[in-house]
Design a protein around this motif. Structure first.
Motif, PDB file in Angstrom:
ATOM      1  N   THR A  62      41.443  40.797  37.048  1.00 51.88           N
ATOM      2  CA  THR A  62      42.004  42.136  36.939  1.00 51.88           C
ATOM      3  C   THR A  62      41.510  42.723  35.619  1.00 51.88           C
ATOM      4  O   THR A  62      40.880  42.033  34.816  1.00 51.88           O
ATOM      5  CB  THR A  62      43.540  42.145  37.016  1.00 51.88           C
ATOM      6  N   ARG A  63      41.789  43.987  35.412  1.00 50.11           N
ATOM      7  CA  ARG A  63      41.441  44.635  34.146  1.00 50.11           C
ATOM      8  C   ARG A  63      42.537  45.632  33.822  1.00 50.11           C
ATOM      9  O   ARG A  63      42.894  46.473  34.646  1.00 50.11           O
ATOM     10  CB  ARG A  63      40.088  45.350  34.249  1.00 50.11           C
ATOM     11  N   LEU A  64      43.084  45.526  32.628  1.00 49.47           N
ATOM     12  CA  LEU A  64      44.144  46.428  32.200  1.00 49.47           C
ATOM     13  C   LEU A  64      43.540  47.779  31.845  1.00 49.47           C
ATOM     14  O   LEU A  64      42.632  47.859  31.009  1.00 49.47           O
ATOM     15  CB  LEU A  64      44.887  45.852  30.991  1.00 49.47           C
ATOM     16  N   ALA A  65      44.033  48.837  32.469  1.00 49.88           N
ATOM     17  CA  ALA A  65      43.436  50.161  32.251  1.00 49.88           C
ATOM     18  C   ALA A  65      44.424  51.246  32.677  1.00 49.88           C
ATOM     19  O   ALA A  65      44.308  51.795  33.778  1.00 49.88           O
ATOM     20  CB  ALA A  65      42.124  50.301  33.015  1.00 49.88           C
ATOM     21  N   PRO A  66      45.396  51.598  31.825  1.00 49.25           N
ATOM     22  CA  PRO A  66      46.310  52.685  32.193  1.00 49.25           C
ATOM     23  C   PRO A  66      45.618  54.034  32.310  1.00 49.25           C
ATOM     24  O   PRO A  66      46.084  54.910  33.035  1.00 49.25           O
ATOM     25  CB  PRO A  66      47.348  52.666  31.067  1.00 49.25           C
ATOM     26  N   GLU A  67      44.515  54.232  31.586  1.00 50.87           N
ATOM     27  CA  GLU A  67      43.694  55.441  31.693  1.00 50.87           C
ATOM     28  C   GLU A  67      42.260  54.984  31.969  1.00 50.87           C
ATOM     29  O   GLU A  67      41.444  54.876  31.059  1.00 50.87           O
ATOM     30  CB  GLU A  67      43.760  56.268  30.411  1.00 50.87           C
ATOM     31  N   PRO A  68      41.923  54.686  33.217  1.00 52.38           N
ATOM     32  CA  PRO A  68      40.683  53.977  33.524  1.00 52.38           C
ATOM     33  C   PRO A  68      39.409  54.621  33.001  1.00 52.38           C
ATOM     34  O   PRO A  68      38.457  53.906  32.652  1.00 52.38           O
ATOM     35  CB  PRO A  68      40.682  53.938  35.053  1.00 52.38           C
ATOM     36  N   LEU A  69      39.329  55.957  32.925  1.00 52.50           N
ATOM     37  CA  LEU A  69      38.090  56.608  32.502  1.00 52.50           C
ATOM     38  C   LEU A  69      38.044  56.883  31.007  1.00 52.50           C
ATOM     39  O   LEU A  69      37.048  57.420  30.506  1.00 52.50           O
ATOM     40  CB  LEU A  69      37.889  57.908  33.280  1.00 52.50           C
ATOM     41  N   ALA A  70      39.095  56.501  30.284  1.00 55.28           N
ATOM     42  CA  ALA A  70      39.122  56.674  28.832  1.00 55.28           C
ATOM     43  C   ALA A  70      38.493  55.465  28.152  1.00 55.28           C
ATOM     44  O   ALA A  70      38.378  54.394  28.754  1.00 55.28           O
ATOM     45  CB  ALA A  70      40.562  56.861  28.358  1.00 55.28           C
ATOM     46  N   PRO A  71      38.057  55.605  26.899  1.00 54.95           N
ATOM     47  CA  PRO A  71      37.554  54.437  26.172  1.00 54.95           C
ATOM     48  C   PRO A  71      38.575  53.308  26.179  1.00 54.95           C
ATOM     49  O   PRO A  71      39.779  53.531  26.007  1.00 54.95           O
ATOM     50  CB  PRO A  71      37.323  54.984  24.751  1.00 54.95           C
ATOM     51  N   LEU A  72      38.086  52.084  26.420  1.00 58.65           N
ATOM     52  CA  LEU A  72      38.924  50.890  26.538  1.00 58.65           C
ATOM     53  C   LEU A  72      40.011  51.055  27.594  1.00 58.65           C
ATOM     54  O   LEU A  72      41.048  50.380  27.558  1.00 58.65           O
ATOM     55  CB  LEU A  72      39.553  50.511  25.187  1.00 58.65           C
ATOM     56  N   GLY A  73      39.788  51.934  28.548  1.00 61.21           N
ATOM     57  CA  GLY A  73      40.757  52.121  29.613  1.00 61.21           C
ATOM     58  C   GLY A  73      42.094  52.659  29.140  1.00 61.21           C
ATOM     59  O   GLY A  73      43.097  52.543  29.845  1.00 61.21           O
ATOM     60  N   GLY A  74      42.110  53.281  27.954  1.00 61.35           N
ATOM     61  CA  GLY A  74      43.359  53.800  27.408  1.00 61.35           C
ATOM     62  C   GLY A  74      44.218  52.753  26.726  1.00 61.35           C
ATOM     63  O   GLY A  74      45.376  53.038  26.374  1.00 61.35           O
ATOM     64  N   MET A  75      43.686  51.548  26.510  1.00 63.31           N
ATOM     65  CA  MET A  75      44.445  50.474  25.862  1.00 63.31           C
ATOM     66  C   MET A  75      44.249  50.505  24.356  1.00 63.31           C
ATOM     67  O   MET A  75      43.188  50.901  23.867  1.00 63.31           O
ATOM     68  CB  MET A  75      43.984  49.118  26.395  1.00 63.31           C
ATOM     69  N   PRO A  76      45.255  50.071  23.591  1.00 64.96           N
ATOM     70  CA  PRO A  76      45.072  49.916  22.140  1.00 64.96           C
ATOM     71  C   PRO A  76      44.178  48.725  21.842  1.00 64.96           C
ATOM     72  O   PRO A  76      44.072  47.796  22.654  1.00 64.96           O
ATOM     73  CB  PRO A  76      46.494  49.673  21.629  1.00 64.96           C
ATOM     74  N   ALA A  77      43.516  48.735  20.719  1.00 63.56           N
ATOM     75  CA  ALA A  77      42.529  47.706  20.381  1.00 63.56           C
ATOM     76  C   ALA A  77      43.219  46.457  19.859  1.00 63.56           C
ATOM     77  O   ALA A  77      43.097  46.084  18.688  1.00 63.56           O
ATOM     78  CB  ALA A  77      41.531  48.241  19.362  1.00 63.56           C
ATOM     79  N   ALA A  78      43.954  45.775  20.721  1.00 65.32           N
ATOM     80  CA  ALA A  78      44.637  44.537  20.373  1.00 65.32           C
ATOM     81  C   ALA A  78      44.745  43.669  21.615  1.00 65.32           C
ATOM     82  O   ALA A  78      44.920  44.187  22.722  1.00 65.32           O
ATOM     83  CB  ALA A  78      46.029  44.840  19.812  1.00 65.32           C
ATOM     84  N   PRO A  79      44.651  42.330  21.454  1.00 69.73           N
ATOM     85  CA  PRO A  79      44.738  41.452  22.626  1.00 69.73           C
ATOM     86  C   PRO A  79      46.098  41.556  23.317  1.00 69.73           C
ATOM     87  O   PRO A  79      47.120  41.808  22.691  1.00 69.73           O
ATOM     88  CB  PRO A  79      44.529  40.053  22.038  1.00 69.73           C
ATOM     89  N   VAL A  80      46.077  41.330  24.627  1.00 67.76           N
ATOM     90  CA  VAL A  80      47.293  41.377  25.437  1.00 67.76           C
ATOM     91  C   VAL A  80      47.347  40.110  26.294  1.00 67.76           C
ATOM     92  O   VAL A  80      46.380  39.770  26.966  1.00 67.76           O
ATOM     93  CB  VAL A  80      47.311  42.621  26.350  1.00 67.76           C
ATOM     94  N   GLU A  81      48.478  39.425  26.269  1.00 71.46           N
ATOM     95  CA  GLU A  81      48.655  38.244  27.091  1.00 71.46           C
ATOM     96  C   GLU A  81      49.052  38.666  28.506  1.00 71.46           C
ATOM     97  O   GLU A  81      49.962  39.473  28.695  1.00 71.46           O
ATOM     98  CB  GLU A  81      49.717  37.318  26.502  1.00 71.46           C
ATOM     99  N   VAL A  82      48.348  38.101  29.477  1.00 72.01           N
ATOM    100  CA  VAL A  82      48.561  38.443  30.883  1.00 72.01           C
ATOM    101  C   VAL A  82      48.902  37.160  31.636  1.00 72.01           C
ATOM    102  O   VAL A  82      48.207  36.151  31.510  1.00 72.01           O
ATOM    103  CB  VAL A  82      47.304  39.096  31.497  1.00 72.01           C
ATOM    104  N   GLY A  83      49.972  37.195  32.415  1.00 70.57           N
ATOM    105  CA  GLY A  83      50.335  36.046  33.230  1.00 70.57           C
ATOM    106  C   GLY A  83      49.806  36.179  34.641  1.00 70.57           C
ATOM    107  O   GLY A  83      49.616  37.279  35.150  1.00 70.57           O
TER     108      GLY A  83
END
Length: 533
Positions: A62-83
């Motif tokens: 999967t890929r985390l992307a709340p704003e898919p067409l924005a840089p980094l998909g709209g995510m902040p530049a910090a790691p995120v743990e995904v289960g």
């Protein structure tokens, strides 16, 4: 930046991001269901996928992307743990495996969870969780046990999905196919070309939708192009329904690229060349974006402009799939590329399509396999295809006949008699046979090729083209041609290898029904007979 991204950024600034996204309460949320793009959880708008199945597991993506067409998909530049969780049934009452992965900004917040410890030859269901949200649910399958002889395998072959040329209706039909063991995506998952407006001209039919932005050349531009394609609900449905085996062709990087050489190679068609060291920068960006967007294992992580994408998957004793890379190690196309009468360079004995290392890997691996059927899963047509006026397409194996001859002679020398080639790229469906001497239809048949048509590329198409009768006359080894869009479904048993060419009547409008256009079969022990079923 939307409210979710702002919230995650605020947590990060307080040093709480990892804790806030911890998954101690993983099972507390109700199961998610696959939803159309834009209607699902904000973090998981690009859906889920699985791939490269082994007997004990597979890759979950999967890929985390709340704003898919924005840089980094709209995510902040910090790691995120995904289960992630894998269950034995759709309600997730029996969890077979679970774990966590770190989605990093350096990797575009993509997750590649390599799952192991599962039972062979059975379906599983999976999902992800992050930030208090659950992803859509995906369905996947493990490969059969190494010593098993499955009664049947079902393999789907598809690719060439130009978003501007049509709607991905064929993927919706593919999602609805039952008990698919593997989808081989031969490439052209995206098209790198700039967005085209109706009435502008350019390649292909009038666009029914537009690419966002110009031609992709940077990592961020390739990421955005993949995100735009993955927002399509029909593509999401297919990837959530079946395990994929992903390869790449040219448009994931640059049209008709060849090894270190860009399409802009300094020839007559492109007189201003892109230096190889500059093209290497583009390849590095393209390969990273491809890896981030595909459900593939860490072994395929690119090393700058280099990637080792050829690999094997074994399905018990019934089938072995040899995935080839026909782009990275080939010579530049002869005769100025394009199609035309063969020039002297076509006859060069040292011509390389796979490169010496991959060529030896393929032939030695096939000789050692012992599988009932062996598939060369690759990108461009291998069988000879002489076009009107004696023209050949220099981008296909026809531009590299010495390389093709080495592979075919290698099959003959090793006694490999059940070889099937799967390909695509040409945006039509074909079935035909590869003779030891392509110019002599009386010479022994060494393999059979099934070429899948495109999902959308070149628009609605037709049953035949004006040149079809002439092409069939010039190529007696070709048994079938169709110019509709769709995919190919293969059913493999110990005794038979079948191909059903499935099509849709149109892609210029969504919702076309599925139609079967041809069915062929091979019988074990009779590689010389391609039968219409």
């Amino acid at each position: 930046m939307d409210s979710l991204a702002r919230h995650l950024l605020a947590l990060h600034r307080r040093g709480l991001l990892r804790g806030a996204l911890g998954l101690a309460a993983l099972g507390a949320l109700p199961p998610a269901r696959a939803q159309p793009a834009g209607g699902g959880a904000a973090l998981f708008r690009l859906g889920v996928a699985s791939g490269d199945p082994w007997p004990d597991g597979m890759v979950l993506w999967t890929r985390l992307a709340p704003e898919p067409l924005a840089p980094l998909g709209g995510m902040p530049a910090a790691p995120v743990e995904v289960g992630w969780e894998v269950a034995e049934e759709e309600r997730f009452a029996r969890i077979a495996a679970s774990g966590t992965a770190l989605a990093r900004p350096e990797g575009g917040f993509a997750v590649h969870a390599e799952v192991a410890g599962l039972q062979p030859g059975r379906p599983y269901w999976y999902r992800f969780r992050a930030g208090g949200e659950a992803s859509p649910v995906g369905r996947t399958r493990t490969a059969p046990a190494p010593g098993a002889m499955p009664a049947r395998l079902r393999v789907l072959n598809a690719g060439c999905q130009h978003l501007e040329h049509g709607w991905f209706t064929a993927w919706r039909h593919a999602a609805e196919e039952e008990a698919i063991d593997l989808v081989f995506h031969y490439g052209d998952f995206i098209y790198e070309q700039a967005g085209r407006q109706p009435g502008q001209g350019g390649w292909g039919p009038p666009p029914v939708r537009q690419h966002a932005g110009g031609e992709a050349m940077t990592l961020e531009a390739y990421r955005r192009r993949y995100a735009q394609y993955r927002l399509d609900p029909d593509l999401q449905a297919a990837q959530a329904a079946h395990p994929f085996l992903c390869s790449f062709d040219d448009h994931e990087v640059d049209n008709n690229w060849a090894g270190p050489v860009s399409e802009e190679d300094g020839g007559a068609r492109h007189p201003v060349a892109v230096p190889p060291e500059v093209f290497a920068l583009r390849k590095a960006a393209a390969f990273q974006a491809w890896y981030e967007a595909m459900p593939v294992r860490r072994a395929l992580l690119p090393r700058g402009p280099e990637i080792t994408a050829f690999r094997r998957l074994r399905f018990g004793r019934l089938l072995e799939v040899h995935v080839l890379d026909t782009r990275s190690f080939r010579d530049d196309q002869p005769c100025g590329d394009g199609s035309g009468p063969p020039c002297a360079a076509v006859a060069r004995p040292e011509a390389q399509m796979l490169g010496p290392g991959q060529e030896a890997w393929l032939l030695d691996g096939m000789a050692a396999s012992g599988a009932r059927w062996q598939v060369l899963a690759q990108q461009v047509m291998m069988m000879r295809r002489e076009l009107p006026q004696g023209r050949l397409s220099m981008d296909k194996w026809d531009g590299y006949p010495a390389a093709r001859a080495r592979v075919l002679e290698g099959l003959a020398a090793r006694g490999i008699g059940r070889a099937v080639v799967l390909s695509g790229d040409v945006h039509n469906a074909w079935a035909g046979q590869l003779h030891r001497d392509p110019l002599d239809p009386a010479s022994p048949v060494l393999a059979t090729e099934f070429t899948g048509t495109s999902i959308t590329s070149e628009g609605d198409g037709a049953e035949i083209q004006p040149s079809t009768p002439e092409i069939l006359r010039r190529n007696p080894h070709v048994a079938f041609f169709n110019d509709r869009r769709g995919y190919t479904l293969h059913e493999v048993t110990p005794d038979r290898f079948e191909a059903c060419f499935r099509a849709v009547a149109r892609v210029s409008r969504p919702g076309a029904p599925r139609e079967d256009r041809g069915r062929f079969l091979l019988e074990a022990g009779r590689p010389d007979r391609l039968l219409r079923a």
